[in-house]
Design a protein around this motif. Sequence first.
Motif, PDB file in Angstrom:
ATOM      1  N   UNK A  27       0.811  -1.214   0.000  1.00 15.60           N
ATOM      2  CA  UNK A  27       0.000   0.000   0.000  1.00 15.60           C
ATOM      3  C   UNK A  27       0.851   1.274   0.000  1.00 15.60           C
ATOM      4  N   UNK A  28       2.159   1.121   0.065  1.00 18.40           N
ATOM      5  CA  UNK A  28       3.017   2.293   0.021  1.00 18.40           C
ATOM      6  C   UNK A  28       3.570   2.712   1.366  1.00 18.40           C
ATOM      7  N   UNK A  29       3.500   1.825   2.367  1.00 21.78           N
ATOM      8  CA  UNK A  29       4.010   2.053   3.728  1.00 21.78           C
ATOM      9  C   UNK A  29       3.580   3.437   4.230  1.00 21.78           C
ATOM     10  N   UNK A  30       4.525   4.250   4.690  1.00 23.52           N
ATOM     11  CA  UNK A  30       4.238   5.626   5.085  1.00 23.52           C
ATOM     12  C   UNK A  30       4.729   6.581   4.003  1.00 23.52           C
ATOM     13  N   UNK A  31       4.194   7.776   3.998  1.00 20.74           N
ATOM     14  CA  UNK A  31       4.701   8.846   3.139  1.00 20.74           C
ATOM     15  C   UNK A  31       5.987   9.365   3.772  1.00 20.74           C
ATOM     16  N   UNK A  32       7.140   8.963   3.224  1.00 19.29           N
ATOM     17  CA  UNK A  32       8.414   9.289   3.865  1.00 19.29           C
ATOM     18  C   UNK A  32       8.816  10.757   3.712  1.00 19.29           C
ATOM     19  N   UNK A  33       8.008  11.547   3.007  1.00 23.20           N
ATOM     20  CA  UNK A  33       8.259  12.983   2.918  1.00 23.20           C
ATOM     21  C   UNK A  33       7.567  13.766   4.041  1.00 23.20           C
ATOM     22  N   UNK A  34       6.788  13.066   4.847  1.00 25.51           N
ATOM     23  CA  UNK A  34       6.187  13.720   6.003  1.00 25.51           C
ATOM     24  C   UNK A  34       7.243  13.829   7.095  1.00 25.51           C
ATOM     25  N   UNK A  35       7.281  14.955   7.787  1.00 23.34           N
ATOM     26  CA  UNK A  35       8.367  15.246   8.712  1.00 23.34           C
ATOM     27  C   UNK A  35       7.925  15.109  10.178  1.00 23.34           C
ATOM     28  N   UNK A  36       8.800  14.583  10.984  1.00 25.03           N
ATOM     29  CA  UNK A  36       8.697  14.491  12.445  1.00 25.03           C
ATOM     30  C   UNK A  36       7.415  13.802  12.890  1.00 25.03           C
ATOM     31  N   UNK A  37       6.303  14.544  12.947  1.00 22.31           N
ATOM     32  CA  UNK A  37       5.051  13.971  13.469  1.00 22.31           C
ATOM     33  C   UNK A  37       3.892  14.853  13.048  1.00 22.31           C
ATOM     34  N   UNK A  38       2.724  14.238  12.812  1.00 20.91           N
ATOM     35  CA  UNK A  38       1.514  14.989  12.538  1.00 20.91           C
ATOM     36  C   UNK A  38       0.951  14.726  11.157  1.00 20.91           C
ATOM     37  N   UNK A  39      -0.305  14.264  11.106  1.00 23.80           N
ATOM     38  CA  UNK A  39      -0.995  14.053   9.843  1.00 23.80           C
ATOM     39  C   UNK A  39      -0.823  12.679   9.251  1.00 23.80           C
ATOM     40  N   UNK A  40       0.173  11.914   9.743  1.00 25.42           N
ATOM     41  CA  UNK A  40       0.411  10.581   9.158  1.00 25.42           C
ATOM     42  C   UNK A  40      -0.746   9.631   9.421  1.00 25.42           C
ATOM     43  N   UNK A  41      -1.486   9.840  10.496  1.00 23.48           N
ATOM     44  CA  UNK A  41      -2.632   8.985  10.794  1.00 23.48           C
ATOM     45  C   UNK A  41      -3.754   9.177   9.779  1.00 23.48           C
ATOM     46  N   UNK A  42      -4.025  10.427   9.398  1.00 16.63           N
ATOM     47  CA  UNK A  42      -5.064  10.668   8.397  1.00 16.63           C
ATOM     48  C   UNK A  42      -4.608  10.226   7.013  1.00 16.63           C
ATOM     49  N   UNK A  43      -3.353  10.462   6.697  1.00 18.66           N
ATOM     50  CA  UNK A  43      -2.833  10.027   5.394  1.00 18.66           C
ATOM     51  C   UNK A  43      -2.994   8.524   5.215  1.00 18.66           C
ATOM     52  N   UNK A  44      -2.623   7.761   6.237  1.00 21.85           N
ATOM     53  CA  UNK A  44      -2.751   6.305   6.144  1.00 21.85           C
ATOM     54  C   UNK A  44      -4.218   5.891   6.149  1.00 21.85           C
ATOM     55  N   UNK A  45      -5.052   6.560   6.931  1.00 19.98           N
ATOM     56  CA  UNK A  45      -6.481   6.228   6.967  1.00 19.98           C
ATOM     57  C   UNK A  45      -7.130   6.442   5.613  1.00 19.98           C
ATOM     58  N   UNK A  46      -6.894   7.604   4.995  1.00 17.09           N
ATOM     59  CA  UNK A  46      -7.459   7.878   3.672  1.00 17.09           C
ATOM     60  C   UNK A  46      -6.968   6.853   2.654  1.00 17.09           C
ATOM     61  N   UNK A  47      -5.670   6.575   2.704  1.00 16.23           N
ATOM     62  CA  UNK A  47      -5.076   5.659   1.712  1.00 16.23           C
ATOM     63  C   UNK A  47      -5.644   4.250   1.864  1.00 16.23           C
ATOM     64  N   UNK A  48      -5.755   3.773   3.076  1.00 12.66           N
ATOM     65  CA  UNK A  48      -6.308   2.433   3.290  1.00 12.66           C
ATOM     66  C   UNK A  48      -7.732   2.363   2.765  1.00 12.66           C
ATOM     67  N   UNK A  49      -8.571   3.327   3.139  1.00 13.68           N
ATOM     68  CA  UNK A  49      -9.974   3.287   2.720  1.00 13.68           C
ATOM     69  C   UNK A  49     -10.117   3.462   1.206  1.00 13.68           C
ATOM     70  N   UNK A  50      -9.465   4.476   0.651  1.00 14.96           N
ATOM     71  CA  UNK A  50      -9.659   4.792  -0.761  1.00 14.96           C
ATOM     72  C   UNK A  50      -9.003   3.776  -1.690  1.00 14.96           C
ATOM     73  N   UNK A  51      -8.082   2.978  -1.142  1.00 13.85           N
ATOM     74  CA  UNK A  51      -7.374   2.009  -1.991  1.00 13.85           C
ATOM     75  C   UNK A  51      -7.775   0.567  -1.696  1.00 13.85           C
ATOM     76  N   UNK A  52      -8.923   0.349  -1.047  1.00 11.18           N
ATOM     77  CA  UNK A  52      -9.486  -0.991  -0.960  1.00 11.18           C
ATOM     78  C   UNK A  52      -9.440  -1.672   0.384  1.00 11.18           C
ATOM     79  N   UNK A  53      -8.879  -1.055   1.415  1.00 10.59           N
ATOM     80  CA  UNK A  53      -8.819  -1.669   2.734  1.00 10.59           C
ATOM     81  C   UNK A  53      -9.857  -1.092   3.681  1.00 10.59           C
ATOM     82  N   UNK A  54      -9.677  -1.363   4.955  1.00  5.96           N
ATOM     83  CA  UNK A  54     -10.584  -0.807   5.964  1.00  5.96           C
ATOM     84  C   UNK A  54      -9.800  -0.485   7.226  1.00  5.96           C
TER      85      UNK A  54
END
Length: 475
Positions: free
Chosen positions: A345-372
């Motif tokens: 699924x693309x693991x984490x977005x490695x261009x995101x820095x330190x902390x913040x927003x990675x939870x929503x990025x992964x949530x959107x990606x999982x849902x919009x790309x076929x997971x739950x």
Amino acid sequence: MWPRLRKSCRTWSIVLSITLLIGILVVWSWKKREDENSRNDYVSLRLLNNQRDYIDHKGVHVVVGHYIGDSVDPMKAPNITKDLINKNMFDPRPFEGKDGNPVLVPAKDFYKMQQLFQINRFNLMASDRIPLNRSLPDVRRKRCIMRYANVGNLPRTSIIIVFHNEAWSTLLRTVYSVINRSPRQLLEEIILVDDNSDRDFLKDTLDEHVKNLKVPTKVLRSRRRIGLVNARLLGANHAKGEVLTFLDAHCECTVGWLEPLLEAVAKNKTRVVSPVIDIINDDTFSYTRSFELHWGAFNWDLHFRWLTLNGRLLKERRENIVEPFRTPAMAGGLFSMNRDYFFELGSYDDQMKIWGGENLELSFRVWQCGGSVEIAPCSHVGHLFRKSSPYTFPGGVGEILYGNLARVALVWMDEWAEFYFKFNAEAARLRDKQPIRARLELRKKLQCKNFEWYLDNVWPEHFFPKDDRFFGRVS
């Protein structure tokens, strides 16, 4: 005639009063029985006076959220020296914090306690008085205990814990709670990822300590500050387990926490599953059971929020209270995910820095790309929630956080990104600085659905504008 009428009225008044009284008694009796039945579905948990800040009128229902606030550099706090910060003051007392009870620091130590509070932005003195293997109450529902009493073969997991200048006591209490409250056969390894800590006791002393643990535990170290996202990626790349389980470095797992997460992932590898996140008080370290009937979402600022279930969703949950249920977003600090699926699924977005927003990025990606994304109500993990952060954010909190959130909006929110930027000038200022081509190509490769599908199918109760709903002020 009139006297007879008055007598008749008096009789009817008496009859009506008696009927009303009987009705009140019946309703009160029914309500009491219902409350008792509800309470009987829980294993006993003693709640204390100083926990009221987290508890509603029913006594146990708690809604918690991820910290978003100012960072505080401990070296700039008054009376804090480098020698003090580098000193490991762990001094456990046998029964302090037992069963999740609060630690009460003696009055004579108040000044020192307040001084030490500045180092990690929680009561370090209280934490250092609690043993690493302190006991916690079993906060599961009785039906949860029966539901997971005889689960079959489950996949083994690698536990990944990232830390940066964490206190010795909170970090190792996290590790010990994993070891002591997880079936040994389900633990592949524990991976501690040091995000460039500079505390002396987190170096060789820590390496020596973890060599003697009952579960294989290793420490990976970054020589520069890379942040939560890239530190988790470092751990994931070294992990051997079929499932990756991420925890923060200031958690305490309760009995039965792991099985519901692994079973859900084993049944379908596209499920990303979080526990119910209970509360560890940052002052007394008391453990408070959280509310199970809520789900994760976000506001117009793209800050994560817990929302209470209601209506149809609440009815569905009450009818099947022990099975994992779907949530629009996850808090992000604590979850399990199939390792292969994580990388597919693309693991984490490695261009995101330190902390913040990675939870929503992964949530959107999982849902919009076929997971739950789901929450397992039978899994409870305590998390230490602070009112401010002790961590430094190179470049500033705003620059880091809103840069990350701008990436989330640009890659995953389509036309709703413009709505977000209109309300968030800080993020709008940083939007053109974000290199997002690789993530857009990933979205295309995975054939992910658009954000409107997410709003319509995952979170139809949302409050974002659409053709059938509007946003604005009526004048």
